[in-house]
Scaffold this motif. Structure first.
Motif, short mmCIF file in Angstrom:
data_model
loop_
_atom_site.label_atom_id
_atom_site.label_comp_id
_atom_site.label_asym_id
_atom_site.label_seq_id
_atom_site.Cartn_x
_atom_site.Cartn_y
_atom_site.Cartn_z
N UNK A 193 -9.52 1.95 10.83
CA UNK A 193 -8.76 3.32 10.35
C UNK A 193 -8.62 3.56 9.15
N UNK A 194 -8.95 4.94 8.69
CA UNK A 194 -8.58 5.22 7.45
C UNK A 194 -9.83 4.77 6.47
N UNK A 195 -9.90 5.16 5.03
CA UNK A 195 -11.07 4.65 4.09
C UNK A 195 -11.35 3.32 4.32
N UNK A 196 -12.69 2.98 4.13
CA UNK A 196 -13.15 1.67 4.02
C UNK A 196 -13.16 1.02 2.59
N UNK A 197 -12.45 0.19 2.52
CA UNK A 197 -12.14 -0.48 1.09
C UNK A 197 -11.75 -1.57 1.17
N UNK A 198 -12.15 -2.47 -0.14
CA UNK A 198 -11.75 -3.92 -0.15
C UNK A 198 -10.54 -3.90 -0.72
N UNK A 199 -9.48 -4.60 -0.13
CA UNK A 199 -8.03 -4.65 -0.70
C UNK A 199 -7.73 -6.22 -0.93
N UNK A 200 -6.64 -6.02 -1.65
CA UNK A 200 -6.09 -7.45 -2.21
C UNK A 200 -5.63 -8.23 -0.81
N UNK A 201 -6.07 -9.56 -0.83
CA UNK A 201 -5.35 -10.35 0.17
C UNK A 201 -4.05 -10.79 -0.31
#
Length: 336
Positions: free
Chosen positions: A61-69
């Motif tokens: 769901x939502x924008x496909x981004x790499x986010x911090x772990x």
């Protein structure tokens, strides 16, 4: 009661309700009672499953981004890393016979889209069926991650397609001149500030970006061509960045069938020999607090975007100051 106190009390009440629902779901998960499909298709607080083989459900769901772990109160943040881990977990789970990938995304960065696509490829290489269920929108990067699925199911009015690549940057030279703002730059490498907002783009820089964009576009075409079994020369006329409906996509062979989430689950169940009336959906262990924090985060992002747009329309000067204090990234994220 003061306004600030009222808001705090409201948040505490919501947290209490979310935690109670989460505890209820955890206890419920320990039982072996089958839960009817209609009661758990898109369970807001995450669904439970009975023992035995079933169908994994992963939501994008939502924008496909790499986010911090990073973690907050033990709950992982959203992002492609989390989605890839869920897909790989289902790949290694012997109970999971197929995976329904529920996509409701306008797209995102290329790197993140490719990581999810590779996770889908690994699932298929291990012999597990992947069925995509498109929601309101599954365009650009949302279509990229769907293309390799065994079957794609979209609603008639789903917005999909948008097969293309774009990169963009601000040019604030006129605004800077108007307000007497200048930029001092020290760089090593003539193309280091290729997306500089304080000057016009050079012809050489435009050529570099066009070549970069073309290369990524070819990667996109390759995935779609292979996944949908459409030769590139036939794909090019419809891969011009335009958006289309699910109904149009069916005629163009970009999706296989029309329908919602339940249709995708039924197809997945039939593909692997499970009872379509009670296929045993296996979802991630998302409980009350995690969903609450996700919703708060989504609302916060939406509000920030709205505030930025309102500020830009009413007075562009703060935006100029913001840009002046933001150093351009040493790389360009191509958006799909």
């Amino acid at each position: 009661m003061k306004k600030g106190t009222s808001i705090m009390v409201g948040i505490l009440i919501l947290c209490f309700i979310a935690s109670m629902v989460g505890i209820f779901q955890l206890f419920k998960a320990k039982t072996n009672k089958p839960v009817p499909l209609l009661n758990k298709d898109l369970n807001f607080f995450g669904a439970t499953s009975k023992k035995g083989p079933g169908i994994g459900v992963v939501r994008v769901y939502g924008p496909i981004m790499t986010e911090a772990e990073s973690y907050f109160a033990g709950f992982q943040e959203r992002g492609c890393d989390s989605i890839v881990k869920k897909l790989d977990k289902f790949r290694k789970d012997d109970r999971v016979r197929a995976v329904v990938l529920r996509v409701n995304s306008p797209g995102g960065s290329i790197g993140a889209s490719q990581e999810i696509t590779e996770a889908v490829r690994r699932l298929k290489d291990d012999g597990k069926k992947v069925i995509v269920s498109m929601g309101d929108i599954a365009a650009s990067g949302g279509y990229y991650i769907s293309a390799l699925a065994d079957k794609i199911v979209a609603n008639r009015g789903t917005i999909t397609g948008s097969i293309g690549v774009i990169s963009a940057g601000l040019n604030l030279t006129g605004l800077m001149e108007k307000h007497g703002v200048k930029m001092n730059v020290v760089k090593q490498g003539k193309n280091k500030d290729i997306f500089a907002y304080w000057r016009d783009m050079t012809a050489e820089e435009r050529t570099i970006l066009e070549e970069l964009s073309k290369n990524v576009y070819e990667q996109f075409l390759e995935v779609v061509s292979k996944g949908r079994n459409i030769p590139k020369n036939e794909l090019l006329p419809i891969a011009d960045g335009k958006i289309i409906t699910g109904e149009q996509a069916l005629k163009l062979r970009l999706v296989d069938e029309l329908g919602g989430f339940l249709k995708a689950v039924t197809i997945a169940a039939n593909e692997v020999g499970l009872d379509p009336e009670n296929p045993n959906l296996i979802t991630s262990t998302e409980v009350g607090f995690q969903k609450l924090f996700e919703l708060i985060g989504q609302e916060s992002m939406s509000q920030r975007s709205m505030n930025f747009q309102q500020m830009l329309m009413s007075n562009p000067l703060p935006v100029l100051y913001y840009c002046a204090y933001s150093i351009p990234a040493p790389y360009i994220t191509m958006m799909q």
